[in-house]
Design a protein around this motif. Structure first.
Motif, PDB file in Angstrom:
ATOM      1  N   UNK A 133       9.304  -3.846  -2.825  1.00 41.33           N
ATOM      2  CA  UNK A 133       8.625  -3.721  -0.838  1.00 41.33           C
ATOM      3  C   UNK A 133       9.751  -3.808  -0.418  1.00 41.33           C
ATOM      4  N   UNK A 134       9.741  -3.061   0.852  1.00 40.80           N
ATOM      5  CA  UNK A 134      10.162  -2.999   1.924  1.00 40.80           C
ATOM      6  C   UNK A 134       9.942  -1.661   2.780  1.00 40.80           C
ATOM      7  N   UNK A 135      10.841  -0.874   3.449  1.00 41.22           N
ATOM      8  CA  UNK A 135      10.405   0.255   4.166  1.00 41.22           C
ATOM      9  C   UNK A 135       9.615   1.868   3.189  1.00 41.22           C
ATOM     10  N   UNK A 136       8.705   1.673   3.504  1.00 37.95           N
ATOM     11  CA  UNK A 136       8.013   3.331   2.917  1.00 37.95           C
ATOM     12  C   UNK A 136       8.686   4.224   3.164  1.00 37.95           C
ATOM     13  N   UNK A 137       8.991   5.430   2.481  1.00 39.21           N
ATOM     14  CA  UNK A 137      10.135   6.479   2.969  1.00 39.21           C
ATOM     15  C   UNK A 137       8.849   7.124   3.450  1.00 39.21           C
ATOM     16  N   UNK A 138       7.800   7.133   2.960  1.00 42.65           N
ATOM     17  CA  UNK A 138       6.381   7.982   3.571  1.00 42.65           C
ATOM     18  C   UNK A 138       6.130   7.737   5.247  1.00 42.65           C
ATOM     19  N   UNK A 139       5.651   6.180   5.140  1.00 42.55           N
ATOM     20  CA  UNK A 139       5.319   5.751   6.215  1.00 42.55           C
ATOM     21  C   UNK A 139       6.284   5.259   7.111  1.00 42.55           C
ATOM     22  N   UNK A 140       7.594   4.767   6.826  1.00 43.66           N
ATOM     23  CA  UNK A 140       8.233   3.784   7.392  1.00 43.66           C
ATOM     24  C   UNK A 140       7.679   2.131   8.191  1.00 43.66           C
ATOM     25  N   UNK A 141       6.556   2.198   7.187  1.00 42.86           N
ATOM     26  CA  UNK A 141       5.753   0.859   7.125  1.00 42.86           C
ATOM     27  C   UNK A 141       6.156   0.072   6.810  1.00 42.86           C
ATOM     28  N   UNK A 142       6.325  -1.142   5.779  1.00 40.98           N
ATOM     29  CA  UNK A 142       6.002  -1.817   4.900  1.00 40.98           C
ATOM     30  C   UNK A 142       5.159  -2.132   4.081  1.00 40.98           C
ATOM     31  N   UNK A 143       5.705  -1.629   3.239  1.00 45.77           N
ATOM     32  CA  UNK A 143       4.828  -1.997   1.679  1.00 45.77           C
ATOM     33  C   UNK A 143       5.260  -2.564   0.488  1.00 45.77           C
ATOM     34  N   UNK A 144       4.593  -3.483  -0.243  1.00 41.48           N
ATOM     35  CA  UNK A 144       5.125  -3.677  -1.543  1.00 41.48           C
ATOM     36  C   UNK A 144       3.893  -3.432  -3.044  1.00 41.48           C
ATOM     37  N   UNK A 145       4.334  -3.124  -3.727  1.00 39.68           N
ATOM     38  CA  UNK A 145       3.709  -2.079  -4.404  1.00 39.68           C
ATOM     39  C   UNK A 145       3.878  -3.166  -6.277  1.00 39.68           C
TER      40      UNK A 145
END
Length: 369
Positions: free
Chosen positions: A287-299
């Motif tokens: 969880x955190x800032x996605x390296x691709x989009x710069x948006x927060x994501x969790x997987x």
């Protein structure tokens, strides 16, 4: 004025009211919505000028959640160990320092393999040739040290792990063990006899979209030299092959039924996933800032997990959203399987329509519990 077709079970009238209000607000709004509660259908609605009951259309990355069910079966069968290295099953993958990457890391977007320079051909994605090219690629970061959404390449990884461990394609396993036995109206590989039911996703590219550098992370991630992600399910060779990252097509009722069949069982049958498997597959990994989009994501393992800006379910929920804001998920806390597919591209995440509808379904389920 458009009126919805279908039904809602007693206690879910608030879901119908919201769906009806969305149709009244936007004359072009067209979508399917479905939900199961404890294995029983409780919502099945279709509305708008461009969507009919039984219509199949693209659901983009919802396909990842569908494909992840196959991965879950391999884990449950003992064929795939999440804590083993990918290279253990796929030795060629170990090139360029990828030899220590664990399966759980690769399947939670930590591999650093967002694409390859020059891109993949659309008829190549589901082939061993694509897997060989990806295995030989150098990662863009040290594997396992950060995460970035692998929009298309995670499908290549899933598919090759199926070939290496089960000796069958992911699409064959899905058809034989999940789709056909459980009557799931969602396809990873649309048969020609179902083509008459398919309708293209409706979207308009923005007239002022900036140039996308094909060698940027975003360009690699979207396969920019070859295609745009939005066109994928509208291309026959893509939906026929059933690209597991973004080429699945189906109906919202199919998504809801899939997640219900996996977690609660349907029609008084047992779920096809055991509780321990669900726990393994749905545990949050990053969880955190996605390296691709710069948006927060969790997987979790392939599946998306809820978080403040993608708040589709309880902390136990797991599923996947698509580029057109389609959404499929299970929420074991409420005994829910949920599916939503719009005909037109719309905004995803919270507070998009899918998430508003999901919140109403959860509220009804909670009040009935």
């Amino acid at each position: 004025m458009q009126t919805p077709h279908g039904f809602v079970a007693p206690g879910f009238n608030n879901v119908l009211d919201l769906f009806d209000s969305l149709l009244r607000e936007d004359p072009q709004y067209s979508a399917q919505l479905a939900a199961y509660k404890d294995g029983v259908p409780v919502v099945d609605l279709t509305g708008g000028p461009d969507m009919a009951p039984g219509t199949l259309t693209g659901a983009y990355s919802c396909s990842k959640g569908v494909a992840a069910m196959v991965i879950a079966l391999l884990v449950q069968d003992g064929l795939l160990d999440l804590d083993q290295t990918v290279a253990h099953y796929w030795p060629e993958f170990g090139a360029h320092g990828k030899d220590c990457l664990l399966v759980r890391e690769a399947l939670s977007h930590q591999a650093g393999l967002m694409g390859i320079e020059g891109g993949f051909g659309l008829d190549e994605f589901t082939t061993p040739g694509a897997a060989a090219r990806l295995a030989g690629a150098a990662p863009t970061w040290q594997p396992g040290r950060q995460f970035g959404y692998h929009a298309l390449t995670i499908g290549i990884i899933m598919e090759e792990l199926c070939r290496r461990t089960a000796g069958e394609t992911l699409q064959e396993l899905y058809e034989g063990r999940i789709r056909s036995p459980y009557g799931i109206d969602f396809f990873l590989g649309l048969p020609v006899e179902q083509e008459s039911r398919y309708r293209d996703v409706l979207y308009e590219p923005g007239p002022t979209e900036p140039w996308l550098d094909p060698l940027s992370l975003e360009g690699l991630n979207s396969n920019a030299p070859v295609s745009t992600i939005m066109e994928l399910p509208n291309i026959r060779i893509v939906r026929a092959a059933g690209m597991s990252a973004a080429g699945g097509v189906g109906a919202a009722a199919g998504l809801a039924r899939l997640y219900a069949a996996a977690t609660t069982g349907i029609q008084d049958g047992d779920p096809f996933l055991e509780a321990a498997t669900i726990e393994q597959m749905s545990q949050e990994q990053v969880w955190g800032l996605d390296r691709s989009s710069g948006l927060d994501n969790a997987f979790a393992i392939v599946f998306m997990k809820p978080h403040p800006t993608r708040n589709f379910g309880s902390h136990r929920a797991f599923g996947h959203e698509g580029a057109n804001a389609a959404l499929g998920f299970a929420d074991p806390a409420y005994g829910l399987g949920f599916g939503y597919i719009p005909r037109r591209r719309e905004d995803g995440r919270t507070p998009g329509r899918a998430h508003r509808l999901a919140a109403e379904v959860r509220r009804s389920a909670a009040e009935l519990s």
